[in-house]
Design a protein around this motif. Structure first.
Motif, PDB file in Angstrom:
ATOM      1  N   THR A  27       0.881  -1.999   0.278  1.00 47.71           N
ATOM      2  CA  THR A  27      -0.066   0.282  -0.207  1.00 47.71           C
ATOM      3  C   THR A  27       0.673   1.323   0.205  1.00 47.71           C
ATOM      4  O   THR A  27       0.847   2.142  -0.491  1.00 47.71           O
ATOM      5  N   SER A  28       1.228   1.005   0.873  1.00 48.64           N
ATOM      6  CA  SER A  28       2.876   1.959   1.083  1.00 48.64           C
ATOM      7  C   SER A  28       4.235   2.021   2.303  1.00 48.64           C
ATOM      8  O   SER A  28       3.529   0.960   2.490  1.00 48.64           O
ATOM      9  N   THR A  29       4.935   2.366   1.447  1.00 48.77           N
ATOM     10  CA  THR A  29       6.388   1.931   2.394  1.00 48.77           C
ATOM     11  C   THR A  29       6.350   2.245   3.358  1.00 48.77           C
ATOM     12  O   THR A  29       7.029   2.037   4.820  1.00 48.77           O
ATOM     13  N   THR A  51       5.768  -0.700  -6.483  1.00 50.07           N
ATOM     14  CA  THR A  51       4.776  -0.407  -6.913  1.00 50.07           C
ATOM     15  C   THR A  51       4.146   0.364  -5.368  1.00 50.07           C
ATOM     16  O   THR A  51       4.468  -0.913  -4.815  1.00 50.07           O
ATOM     17  N   GLN A  52       3.320   0.781  -5.187  1.00 46.83           N
ATOM     18  CA  GLN A  52       3.151   1.279  -4.196  1.00 46.83           C
ATOM     19  C   GLN A  52       0.725   1.269  -4.852  1.00 46.83           C
ATOM     20  O   GLN A  52       0.374   2.306  -5.799  1.00 46.83           O
ATOM     21  N   THR A  53      -0.037   0.858  -3.490  1.00 47.50           N
ATOM     22  CA  THR A  53      -0.872   0.984  -4.142  1.00 47.50           C
ATOM     23  C   THR A  53      -1.951   1.969  -3.604  1.00 47.50           C
ATOM     24  O   THR A  53      -3.347   2.689  -4.116  1.00 47.50           O
ATOM     25  N   GLY A  55       0.176   5.264  -2.547  1.00 50.67           N
ATOM     26  CA  GLY A  55       1.770   5.755  -1.967  1.00 50.67           C
ATOM     27  C   GLY A  55       0.612   7.487  -2.023  1.00 50.67           C
ATOM     28  O   GLY A  55      -0.089   8.178  -2.195  1.00 50.67           O
ATOM     29  N   ARG A  56       0.795   8.137  -0.898  1.00 53.29           N
ATOM     30  CA  ARG A  56       0.866   9.448  -0.446  1.00 53.29           C
ATOM     31  C   ARG A  56       2.038  10.418   0.071  1.00 53.29           C
ATOM     32  O   ARG A  56       3.056   9.781   0.082  1.00 53.29           O
ATOM     33  N   GLY A  57       1.425  11.460  -0.297  1.00 53.64           N
ATOM     34  CA  GLY A  57       2.369  12.892   0.387  1.00 53.64           C
ATOM     35  C   GLY A  57       1.852  13.186   0.997  1.00 53.64           C
ATOM     36  O   GLY A  57       1.511  12.482   1.739  1.00 53.64           O
ATOM     37  N   ARG A  58       2.920  14.335   1.699  1.00 54.25           N
ATOM     38  CA  ARG A  58       1.792  15.360   3.031  1.00 54.25           C
ATOM     39  C   ARG A  58       0.406  15.775   2.402  1.00 54.25           C
ATOM     40  O   ARG A  58      -0.120  15.474   1.652  1.00 54.25           O
ATOM     41  N   PHE A  59      -0.130  16.319   3.975  1.00 49.29           N
ATOM     42  CA  PHE A  59      -1.091  16.604   4.178  1.00 49.29           C
ATOM     43  C   PHE A  59      -2.353  15.331   3.329  1.00 49.29           C
ATOM     44  O   PHE A  59      -3.525  15.831   2.831  1.00 49.29           O
ATOM     45  N   GLY A  60      -2.251  13.919   3.324  1.00 53.55           N
ATOM     46  CA  GLY A  60      -3.310  12.947   2.608  1.00 53.55           C
ATOM     47  C   GLY A  60      -3.055  12.952   1.443  1.00 53.55           C
ATOM     48  O   GLY A  60      -3.903  12.323   0.149  1.00 53.55           O
ATOM     49  N   ARG A  61      -2.383  14.085   0.457  1.00 47.23           N
ATOM     50  CA  ARG A  61      -2.449  13.544  -0.935  1.00 47.23           C
ATOM     51  C   ARG A  61      -1.773  12.632  -1.704  1.00 47.23           C
ATOM     52  O   ARG A  61      -0.946  11.523  -0.927  1.00 47.23           O
ATOM     53  N   GLN A  62      -2.148  12.240  -2.672  1.00 51.95           N
ATOM     54  CA  GLN A  62      -2.196  11.340  -3.235  1.00 51.95           C
ATOM     55  C   GLN A  62      -0.336  11.855  -4.129  1.00 51.95           C
ATOM     56  O   GLN A  62      -0.035  12.087  -4.039  1.00 51.95           O
ATOM     57  N   LYS A 120      11.068  21.516 -12.155  1.00 50.70           N
ATOM     58  CA  LYS A 120      10.404  19.931 -11.859  1.00 50.70           C
ATOM     59  C   LYS A 120      10.452  19.325 -11.016  1.00 50.70           C
ATOM     60  O   LYS A 120      11.519  18.219 -10.628  1.00 50.70           O
ATOM     61  N   LYS A 121       9.819  18.999 -10.169  1.00 49.86           N
ATOM     62  CA  LYS A 121       9.841  17.382  -8.984  1.00 49.86           C
ATOM     63  C   LYS A 121       9.586  16.423  -9.599  1.00 49.86           C
ATOM     64  O   LYS A 121       9.650  15.423 -10.218  1.00 49.86           O
ATOM     65  N   ILE A 122      11.095  15.754  -8.774  1.00 44.49           N
ATOM     66  CA  ILE A 122      11.822  14.507  -9.276  1.00 44.49           C
ATOM     67  C   ILE A 122      11.466  13.653  -7.958  1.00 44.49           C
ATOM     68  O   ILE A 122      11.275  12.569  -8.407  1.00 44.49           O
ATOM     69  N   ILE A 145      10.902   8.543  -5.505  1.00 40.20           N
ATOM     70  CA  ILE A 145      12.834   9.020  -6.440  1.00 40.20           C
ATOM     71  C   ILE A 145      12.105   8.816  -7.993  1.00 40.20           C
ATOM     72  O   ILE A 145      11.719   7.634  -8.324  1.00 40.20           O
ATOM     73  N   ASN A 146      11.600   9.748  -8.539  1.00 42.07           N
ATOM     74  CA  ASN A 146      11.067   9.457  -9.875  1.00 42.07           C
ATOM     75  C   ASN A 146      12.957   8.649 -10.764  1.00 42.07           C
ATOM     76  O   ASN A 146      12.763  10.398 -11.534  1.00 42.07           O
ATOM     77  N   ALA A 147      12.600   7.611 -11.163  1.00 46.58           N
ATOM     78  CA  ALA A 147      13.686   7.121 -11.081  1.00 46.58           C
ATOM     79  C   ALA A 147      13.653   6.410 -13.335  1.00 46.58           C
ATOM     80  O   ALA A 147      13.264   7.349 -14.133  1.00 46.58           O
TER      81      ALA A 147
HETATM   82  C1  BT5 Z   1       5.744  14.518  -1.379  1.00 44.42           C
HETATM   83  O1  BT5 Z   1       4.567  15.037  -0.453  1.00 44.42           O
HETATM   84  O2  BT5 Z   1       6.084  14.815  -2.472  1.00 44.42           O
HETATM   85  C2  BT5 Z   1       6.171  13.451  -0.675  1.00 44.42           C
HETATM   86  C3  BT5 Z   1       6.343  11.953  -1.066  1.00 44.42           C
HETATM   87  C4  BT5 Z   1       6.743  10.539  -0.334  1.00 44.42           C
HETATM   88  C5  BT5 Z   1       6.491   9.612  -1.979  1.00 44.42           C
HETATM   89  C6  BT5 Z   1       6.639   8.329  -1.189  1.00 44.42           C
HETATM   90  S1  BT5 Z   1       6.958   6.770  -1.635  1.00 44.42           S
HETATM   91  C7  BT5 Z   1       8.025   6.115  -0.790  1.00 44.42           C
HETATM   92  C8  BT5 Z   1       6.237   6.560   0.757  1.00 44.42           C
HETATM   93  N1  BT5 Z   1       5.382   5.816   0.977  1.00 44.42           N
HETATM   94  C9  BT5 Z   1       4.294   6.522   0.685  1.00 44.42           C
HETATM   95  O3  BT5 Z   1       3.187   6.792   1.208  1.00 44.42           O
HETATM   96  N2  BT5 Z   1       4.896   7.954   0.380  1.00 44.42           N
HETATM   97  C10 BT5 Z   1       6.465   7.983   0.860  1.00 44.42           C
HETATM   98  P1  BT5 Z   1       4.353  16.414  -0.967  1.00 44.42           P
HETATM   99  O4  BT5 Z   1       5.140  17.499  -0.965  1.00 44.42           O
HETATM  100  O5  BT5 Z   1       2.617  16.601  -0.850  1.00 44.42           O
HETATM  101  O6  BT5 Z   1       3.275  16.273  -2.855  1.00 44.42           O
HETATM  102  C11 BT5 Z   1       2.231  15.881  -3.231  1.00 44.42           C
HETATM  103  C12 BT5 Z   1       2.099  15.986  -4.271  1.00 44.42           C
HETATM  104  O7  BT5 Z   1       3.218  15.873  -5.484  1.00 44.42           O
HETATM  105  C13 BT5 Z   1       0.991  15.475  -4.881  1.00 44.42           C
HETATM  106  O8  BT5 Z   1       0.013  16.253  -4.676  1.00 44.42           O
HETATM  107  C14 BT5 Z   1       1.111  16.427  -6.704  1.00 44.42           C
HETATM  108  O9  BT5 Z   1       1.205  16.693  -7.331  1.00 44.42           O
HETATM  109  C15 BT5 Z   1       2.536  15.166  -6.830  1.00 44.42           C
HETATM  110  N3  BT5 Z   1       2.805  14.377  -6.970  1.00 44.42           N
HETATM  111  C16 BT5 Z   1       2.366  12.703  -7.334  1.00 44.42           C
HETATM  112  N4  BT5 Z   1       2.918  11.740  -7.527  1.00 44.42           N
HETATM  113  C17 BT5 Z   1       4.418  12.604  -8.206  1.00 44.42           C
HETATM  114  C18 BT5 Z   1       5.379  11.721  -8.295  1.00 44.42           C
HETATM  115  N5  BT5 Z   1       5.377  11.002  -8.650  1.00 44.42           N
HETATM  116  N6  BT5 Z   1       6.574  13.272  -9.474  1.00 44.42           N
HETATM  117  C19 BT5 Z   1       5.895  13.907  -8.926  1.00 44.42           C
HETATM  118  N7  BT5 Z   1       5.042  14.814  -8.806  1.00 44.42           N
HETATM  119  C20 BT5 Z   1       4.040  14.133  -7.640  1.00 44.42           C
END
Ligand code: BT5
Length: 263
Positions: A27-29, A51-53, A55-62, A120-122, A145-147
């Protein structure tokens, strides 16, 4: 393909990478690493997934996590006297240093948690603490990391704001070498951080930070919005802003928008 055995081969780190687990999918590492941490996993435990099914960013973003990227979490157990907020910055710096070293690309950091190439975000970093009262039991640092990702595997709306190593270099890279080099860099930086010998790292951070010197808008997680000239990074890892009225304020965390260059 990512192989924990291959990554460990020749890995000489003090803490980071004490154990490495690779999962084809999760789901998420960060969730998996958190579970390991709660079960008592050693500091430096690393979880990677193909792969992650969810994966999340901050503030619950995908966070989009197609095959070919590095999706990884590390269990840290930092001493309680060190500023935890700085761990995300430290991690972003370690990623940028790794990309610069391995691929000679001009990777920069954007406060607080992004790594950018050509604006651009990598890569992004997500730190999540597990506390008992005020005491951190563990901190899970998630790194994406988008590799080896073609941008067309990301949703349309991200294609102009995201990039990948494959797009920049026109080829696939060795994910095992990328992870091994990152773990080595992170290990060195983390040791300096916990020993409070990290002054040089913050000079380097500021040198490659796109945010500093720009007019920015920062939205805190509580919804307050601040604008000003980004002048520096505080000892806690916050962003120091000079407002239009000339006062100085420090924001510990939030979403930062770059507005324009210093005029
Ligand atoms: C981040 O959040 O940038 C934190 C990302 C962390 C991901 C890793 S992967 C391993 C571990 N397991 C997880 O579940 N998460 C961590 P934030 O600053 O909130 O940015 C999220 C925003 O980035 C999204 O709302 C999109 O706009 C954008 N985004 C989503 N996927 C992306 C991607 N693969 N490459 C670039 N931008 C992306």
């Amino acid at each position: 393909m990512i192989s924990a055995k291959d990554i460990k081969n020749g890995l000489r780190t003090r803490v980071i990478g004490s154990s490495i687990t690779y999962l084809d999918q999760t789901t998420s590492t960060n969730d998996y690493a958190r579970k390991l941490a709660e079960e008592g996993a050693a500091e430096g435990t690393v979880v990677l997934a193909g792969t992650q099914t969810s994966g999340r960013g901050r503030f619950g973003r995908q966070w989009h996590s197609p095959l070919g990227g590095v999706w990884m979490s590390i269990v840290l157990r930092p001493p309680s006297n060190r500023p935890l907020q700085k761990i995300a910055l430290l991690c972003g710096l370690s990623i940028a240093q790794t990309l610069r070293e391995l691929y000679k690309i001009d990777a920069a950091v954007k406060w607080p948690n992004d790594v950018l190439v050509e604006d651009k975000k990598i890569s992004g970093v997500l730190t999540e603490g597990n506390f008992r009262g005020q005491t951190p039991l563990s901190v899970i640092v998630g790194i994406g990391i988008n590799a080896n990702i073609a941008l067309k595997t990301l949703p349309q709306e991200l294609r102009y704001q995201a990039t990948s190593l494959k797009t920049l270099l026109g080829r696939n890279v060795s994910l095992n070498k990328l992870v091994r080099t990152f773990l080595t860099t992170m290990d060195r930086n983390y040791e300096l951080f916990i020993k409070d010998k990290d002054k040089g790292l913050w000079l380097e951070y500021k040198r490659i930070c796109k945010t500093i010197g720009l007019q920015v808008r920062v939205a805190s997680w509580r919804g307050e919005v601040y604008e000003g000239l980004a002048e520096g990074i505080s000892s806690e890892g916050g962003l120091i802003l000079r407002t239009k009225r000339g006062s100085e304020l420090t924001i510990l965390s939030g979403e930062c928008f770059h507005l324009r260059a210093k005029t």
